[in-house]
Design a protein around this motif. Structure first.
Motif, PDB file in Angstrom:
ATOM      1  N   PHE A 146       0.848  -1.193   0.000  1.00 44.97           N
ATOM      2  CA  PHE A 146       0.000   0.000   0.000  1.00 44.97           C
ATOM      3  C   PHE A 146       0.883   1.242   0.000  1.00 44.97           C
ATOM      4  CE2 PHE A 146      -3.000  -3.095   1.380  1.00 44.97           C
ATOM      5  CZ  PHE A 146      -4.279  -2.581   1.153  1.00 44.97           C
ATOM      6  N   SER A 147       0.324   2.324  -0.533  1.00 44.02           N
ATOM      7  CA  SER A 147       0.992   3.621  -0.505  1.00 44.02           C
ATOM      8  C   SER A 147       0.081   4.627   0.177  1.00 44.02           C
ATOM      9  CB  SER A 147       1.281   4.123  -1.921  1.00 44.02           C
ATOM     10  OG  SER A 147       2.140   3.232  -2.597  1.00 44.02           O
ATOM     11  N   PHE A 148       0.686   5.513   0.969  1.00 45.07           N
ATOM     12  CA  PHE A 148      -0.091   6.599   1.564  1.00 45.07           C
ATOM     13  C   PHE A 148      -0.609   7.474   0.444  1.00 45.07           C
ATOM     14  CE2 PHE A 148      -0.171  11.030   2.985  1.00 45.07           C
ATOM     15  CZ  PHE A 148      -1.191  10.951   3.923  1.00 45.07           C
ATOM     16  N   ASP A 149      -1.898   7.808   0.489  1.00 42.64           N
ATOM     17  CA  ASP A 149      -2.514   8.632  -0.552  1.00 42.64           C
ATOM     18  C   ASP A 149      -2.742  10.064  -0.065  1.00 42.64           C
ATOM     19  OD1 ASP A 149      -3.802   8.651  -3.275  1.00 42.64           O
ATOM     20  OD2 ASP A 149      -5.539   9.267  -2.071  1.00 42.64           O
ATOM     21  N   ARG A 150      -3.491  10.190   1.050  1.00 38.94           N
ATOM     22  CA  ARG A 150      -3.799  11.523   1.569  1.00 38.94           C
ATOM     23  C   ARG A 150      -4.538  11.389   2.899  1.00 38.94           C
ATOM     24  NH1 ARG A 150      -7.565  10.237  -2.255  1.00 38.94           N
ATOM     25  NH2 ARG A 150      -9.755  10.608  -1.747  1.00 38.94           N
ATOM     26  N   MET A 151      -4.726  12.493   3.560  1.00 40.76           N
ATOM     27  CA  MET A 151      -5.549  12.553   4.767  1.00 40.76           C
ATOM     28  C   MET A 151      -6.994  12.769   4.318  1.00 40.76           C
ATOM     29  SD  MET A 151      -3.258  12.165   7.120  1.00 40.76           S
ATOM     30  CE  MET A 151      -4.063  12.586   8.650  1.00 40.76           C
ATOM     31  N   ILE A 152      -7.929  12.050   4.971  1.00 38.62           N
ATOM     32  CA  ILE A 152      -9.348  12.205   4.642  1.00 38.62           C
ATOM     33  C   ILE A 152     -10.167  12.292   5.930  1.00 38.62           C
ATOM     34  CG2 ILE A 152      -9.169  10.993   2.422  1.00 38.62           C
ATOM     35  CD1 ILE A 152     -10.571   8.577   3.852  1.00 38.62           C
ATOM     36  N   ALA A 153     -11.366  12.813   5.806  1.00 39.82           N
ATOM     37  CA  ALA A 153     -12.298  12.835   6.924  1.00 39.82           C
ATOM     38  C   ALA A 153     -12.963  11.468   7.020  1.00 39.82           C
ATOM     39  CB  ALA A 153     -13.350  13.919   6.713  1.00 39.82           C
ATOM     40  N   ASN A 154     -13.084  10.969   8.238  1.00 37.32           N
ATOM     41  CA  ASN A 154     -13.798   9.718   8.500  1.00 37.32           C
ATOM     42  C   ASN A 154     -14.637   9.955   9.750  1.00 37.32           C
ATOM     43  OD1 ASN A 154     -14.415   6.883   8.140  1.00 37.32           O
ATOM     44  ND2 ASN A 154     -13.167   6.517   9.952  1.00 37.32           N
ATOM     45  N   GLY A 155     -15.900  10.293   9.536  1.00 36.66           N
ATOM     46  CA  GLY A 155     -16.737  10.667  10.662  1.00 36.66           C
ATOM     47  C   GLY A 155     -16.230  11.962  11.251  1.00 36.66           C
ATOM     48  N   GLN A 157     -13.284  12.378  12.666  1.00 36.78           N
ATOM     49  CA  GLN A 157     -11.830  12.403  12.764  1.00 36.78           C
ATOM     50  C   GLN A 157     -11.193  12.433  11.383  1.00 36.78           C
ATOM     51  OE1 GLN A 157     -10.235   8.882  14.646  1.00 36.78           O
ATOM     52  NE2 GLN A 157     -11.630   7.536  13.575  1.00 36.78           N
ATOM     53  N   THR A 158      -9.926  12.798  11.351  1.00 36.75           N
ATOM     54  CA  THR A 158      -9.143  12.774  10.123  1.00 36.75           C
ATOM     55  C   THR A 158      -8.230  11.558  10.187  1.00 36.75           C
ATOM     56  OG1 THR A 158      -9.225  15.175   9.956  1.00 36.75           O
ATOM     57  CG2 THR A 158      -7.497  14.059   8.707  1.00 36.75           C
ATOM     58  N   VAL A 159      -8.176  10.791   9.097  1.00 37.41           N
ATOM     59  CA  VAL A 159      -7.391   9.554   9.052  1.00 37.41           C
ATOM     60  C   VAL A 159      -6.489   9.547   7.823  1.00 37.41           C
ATOM     61  CG1 VAL A 159      -9.109   8.198  10.336  1.00 37.41           C
ATOM     62  CG2 VAL A 159      -9.226   8.287   7.835  1.00 37.41           C
ATOM     63  N   LYS A 160      -5.478   8.678   7.874  1.00 35.71           N
ATOM     64  CA  LYS A 160      -4.618   8.473   6.711  1.00 35.71           C
ATOM     65  C   LYS A 160      -5.279   7.467   5.789  1.00 35.71           C
ATOM     66  CE  LYS A 160      -0.060   9.090   8.829  1.00 35.71           C
ATOM     67  NZ  LYS A 160       1.206   8.380   9.164  1.00 35.71           N
ATOM     68  N   LEU A 161      -5.314   7.761   4.505  1.00 36.05           N
ATOM     69  CA  LEU A 161      -5.830   6.844   3.491  1.00 36.05           C
ATOM     70  C   LEU A 161      -4.648   6.228   2.752  1.00 36.05           C
ATOM     71  CD1 LEU A 161      -8.191   5.635   1.808  1.00 36.05           C
ATOM     72  CD2 LEU A 161      -7.929   7.609   0.292  1.00 36.05           C
ATOM     73  N   PHE A 162      -4.633   4.896   2.687  1.00 33.82           N
ATOM     74  CA  PHE A 162      -3.650   4.142   1.934  1.00 33.82           C
ATOM     75  C   PHE A 162      -4.367   3.434   0.792  1.00 33.82           C
ATOM     76  CE2 PHE A 162      -1.791   4.667   6.059  1.00 33.82           C
ATOM     77  CZ  PHE A 162      -0.432   4.722   5.876  1.00 33.82           C
TER      78      PHE A 162
END
Length: 166
Positions: A146-155, A157-162
């Motif tokens: 997997f590669s880190f893509d970006r930070m996203i909103a999840n509910g 909180q903000t999470v890292k998207l891979f």
């Protein structure tokens, strides 16, 4: 679904036999810190959680999170795919009881699950999310390709998207 690796069996969760294990896992400190408090505090609440979350996913999507157990049948964690409305495809997830962390079980089960997802469901893109400070899971995802893509909103909180593409 029943997968086997060198050291592990990966199978569907059962509300009758896995409730106490799931209750312990959902209340482990790292699960609460990195994934969230599910409010499950008893075996009967865990059995209900298994039916309404995990087994519903098997029925609705054909996949979900599965029990990861040692060859002797000892449950040690969960691994599998989640289908979130906020992501365009399946999201791999995993969690292990504290005494089974840092022994390679996460990588072994997740690698088997990725192969299963690509072979069985023909997943070409798989997503994963982690808390910003969950470096161990991020490292495991990178080891899986997997590669880190970006930070996203999840509910709330903000999470890292891979992302992993084949």
């Amino acid at each position: 679904m029943d997968l086997q690796t060198e050291r592990l069996n990966i199978r569907e969760l059962n509300s009758a036999s896995d409730a106490e294990f799931i209750c312990a896992l959902l209340n482990s400190p790292k699960f609460i810190k990195y994934i969230g408090d599910r409010g499950v505090r008893s075996g009967w609440e865990a059995a209900d959680f298994i039916e309404n979350r995990y087994r519903t996913s098997y029925r609705d999507h054909g996949y979900g999170l599965y029990a990861v157990e040692l060859k002797d049948g000892t449950p040690i964690g969960i691994c599998g795919f989640v289908r979130r409305d906020t992501l365009p495809g399946p999201d791999i997830g995993f969690a292990f009881l504290p005494e089974f962390e840092h022994q390679g079980f996460g990588y072994e089960s997740a690698a088997a699950m990725m192969k299963y997802g690509r072979d069985t469901f023909e997943f070409t893109t798989v997503y994963a999310i982690t808390s910003p400070d969950n470096d161990a899971s991020g490292s495991l995802l990178e080891k899986l390709g997997f590669s880190f893509d970006r930070m996203i909103a999840n509910g709330d909180q903000t999470v890292k998207l891979f992302v992993s593409t084949s």
